[in-house]
Scaffold this motif. Sequence first.
Motif, mmCIF file in Angstrom:
data_model
loop_
_atom_site.group_PDB
_atom_site.id
_atom_site.type_symbol
_atom_site.label_atom_id
_atom_site.label_comp_id
_atom_site.label_asym_id
_atom_site.label_seq_id
_atom_site.Cartn_x
_atom_site.Cartn_y
_atom_site.Cartn_z
ATOM 1 N N ILE A 80 24.955 32.713 124.199
ATOM 2 C CA ILE A 80 24.069 33.055 123.080
ATOM 3 C C ILE A 80 23.588 31.747 122.484
ATOM 4 N N GLU A 81 22.294 31.646 122.286
ATOM 5 C CA GLU A 81 21.748 30.434 121.677
ATOM 6 C C GLU A 81 22.009 30.491 120.173
ATOM 7 N N ALA A 82 22.803 29.557 119.698
ATOM 8 C CA ALA A 82 23.115 29.501 118.272
ATOM 9 C C ALA A 82 21.904 28.978 117.504
ATOM 10 N N LYS A 83 21.642 29.598 116.380
ATOM 11 C CA LYS A 83 20.562 29.127 115.511
ATOM 12 C C LYS A 83 21.108 28.054 114.592
ATOM 13 N N ALA A 84 20.275 27.098 114.284
ATOM 14 C CA ALA A 84 20.677 26.026 113.371
ATOM 15 C C ALA A 84 20.910 26.616 111.978
ATOM 16 N N LEU A 85 21.987 26.202 111.376
ATOM 17 C CA LEU A 85 22.300 26.648 110.020
ATOM 18 C C LEU A 85 21.734 25.644 109.030
ATOM 19 N N GLY A 86 21.354 26.110 107.876
ATOM 20 C CA GLY A 86 20.789 25.234 106.853
ATOM 21 C C GLY A 86 21.816 24.231 106.337
ATOM 22 N N GLU A 87 21.311 23.220 105.672
ATOM 23 C CA GLU A 87 22.175 22.152 105.158
ATOM 24 C C GLU A 87 23.232 22.684 104.186
ATOM 25 N N GLY A 88 22.846 23.613 103.345
ATOM 26 C CA GLY A 88 23.814 24.170 102.393
ATOM 27 C C GLY A 88 24.958 24.888 103.092
ATOM 28 N N ILE A 89 24.638 25.634 104.142
ATOM 29 C CA ILE A 89 25.682 26.352 104.882
ATOM 30 C C ILE A 89 26.559 25.371 105.645
ATOM 31 N N THR A 90 25.954 24.384 106.290
ATOM 32 C CA THR A 90 26.771 23.420 107.042
ATOM 33 C C THR A 90 27.655 22.597 106.099
ATOM 34 N N ASN A 91 27.164 22.266 104.915
ATOM 35 C CA ASN A 91 28.007 21.573 103.936
ATOM 36 C C ASN A 91 29.184 22.455 103.513
ATOM 37 N N PHE A 92 28.897 23.738 103.297
ATOM 38 C CA PHE A 92 29.950 24.673 102.926
ATOM 39 C C PHE A 92 30.990 24.780 104.042
ATOM 40 N N LEU A 93 30.545 24.977 105.287
ATOM 41 C CA LEU A 93 31.467 25.097 106.417
ATOM 42 C C LEU A 93 32.253 23.805 106.623
ATOM 43 N N ASP A 94 31.617 22.681 106.364
ATOM 44 C CA ASP A 94 32.311 21.401 106.473
ATOM 45 C C ASP A 94 33.447 21.319 105.456
ATOM 46 N N ASN A 95 33.231 21.850 104.259
ATOM 47 C CA ASN A 95 34.295 21.899 103.245
ATOM 48 C C ASN A 95 35.453 22.772 103.711
ATOM 49 N N ILE A 96 35.146 23.912 104.307
ATOM 50 C CA ILE A 96 36.188 24.802 104.829
ATOM 51 C C ILE A 96 36.958 24.085 105.940
ATOM 52 N N TRP A 97 36.239 23.419 106.838
ATOM 53 C CA TRP A 97 36.890 22.700 107.934
ATOM 54 C C TRP A 97 37.801 21.592 107.403
ATOM 55 N N ARG A 98 37.313 20.832 106.426
ATOM 56 C CA ARG A 98 38.123 19.734 105.880
ATOM 57 C C ARG A 98 39.360 20.265 105.158
ATOM 58 N N ARG A 99 39.255 21.415 104.509
ATOM 59 C CA ARG A 99 40.381 21.964 103.751
ATOM 60 C C ARG A 99 41.394 22.677 104.641
ATOM 61 N N PHE A 100 40.915 23.411 105.652
ATOM 62 C CA PHE A 100 41.814 24.250 106.444
ATOM 63 C C PHE A 100 41.879 23.882 107.930
ATOM 64 N N GLY A 101 40.967 23.090 108.425
ATOM 65 C CA GLY A 101 40.894 22.805 109.856
ATOM 66 C C GLY A 101 42.075 22.042 110.408
ATOM 67 N N HIS A 102 42.767 21.285 109.585
ATOM 68 C CA HIS A 102 43.906 20.510 110.069
ATOM 69 C C HIS A 102 45.168 21.354 110.220
ATOM 70 N N TYR A 103 45.175 22.570 109.666
ATOM 71 C CA TYR A 103 46.340 23.441 109.791
ATOM 72 C C TYR A 103 46.429 23.997 111.209
ATOM 73 N N SER A 104 47.644 24.220 111.650
ATOM 74 C CA SER A 104 47.836 24.856 112.956
ATOM 75 C C SER A 104 47.501 26.340 112.836
ATOM 76 N N THR A 105 47.311 26.968 113.974
ATOM 77 C CA THR A 105 47.047 28.404 113.993
ATOM 78 C C THR A 105 48.201 29.162 113.346
ATOM 79 N N GLU A 106 49.409 28.762 113.658
ATOM 80 C CA GLU A 106 50.584 29.443 113.117
ATOM 81 C C GLU A 106 50.649 29.325 111.598
ATOM 82 N N THR A 107 50.329 28.157 111.083
ATOM 83 C CA THR A 107 50.351 27.959 109.632
ATOM 84 C C THR A 107 49.310 28.842 108.950
#
Length: 189
Positions: A80-107
Motif C-alpha cells: 500500500i502506498e503510504a500517503k505523506a502525513l502533515g508536519e503537525g501529525i509527524t511532530n505528534f507521532l515523533d513525540n509518541i515515539w520519543r516517549r514510548f518507542g524505547h520501551y520493549s513490547t513486553e513493557t
Amino acid sequence: MASPAAPSCFDVAYWFIDRALDDDEYLQPQKLHRLMFLSQAYFAVASNGRLLMPGIFVADQFGPIEPNVFRACAIQRPPIEAKALGEGITNFLDNIWRRFGHYSTETLNRQIAVHPPFANALAHGVGTMISVTAMTDFYGKKVAEAPEESASVGAPPIDQVLRPRVMRSQSGAPVAVKKWMPPSKAEGK
C-alpha cells in the motif's frame, strides 16, 4: 464530528515502521499496535476527541490492536502506498515515539494491560471495541485529579508526552508554546 487527521491507519503504521527502521530497530507487530493505540488516545486528548486515524481498537489477549492493520500485516507489509502525513501529525507521532518507542513490547503490554480503557474492554471479552471516549477520559486525566491512579497504572499525562514547540520571540529568545485548549467543563466551574 471532525474527520480524522491521518487518511488511514496504514499511514500511521508505516510511519512508525519507517521511524523504527531509521533508528535501526525492528518494530514488532505488538509494539506497533501499542504505539498506534497510544497515538490515537493521546491525539484524542490533545484535540478534544478528534481521531488521529480512522480506525478502531479492540481488546486482544495481549493488548489493544487495530484489527484491519493486524490482519493486513499478519504475513508481511502489504503493498500500500503510504500517503505523506502533515508536519503537525509527524511532530505528534515523533513525540509518541520519543516517549514510548524505547520501551520493549513486553513493557508496553504490561503497562497498557492495567489501563482501564483496555482492561475494561477485555473484561467484556476478546474483540470488544475500546471507545475513544474511554481513552480520552483516562489518558486525559490530570495527575492532580487522580494521583494514585495515574501513579499505579503508569499513564503519563499529556504534558509529559507532548513536548512544547519552541519558537522565537521578537527579540530572538526561545519561547515554549503549546496549543491553547479551552478549559474542560469540570475546570470551568
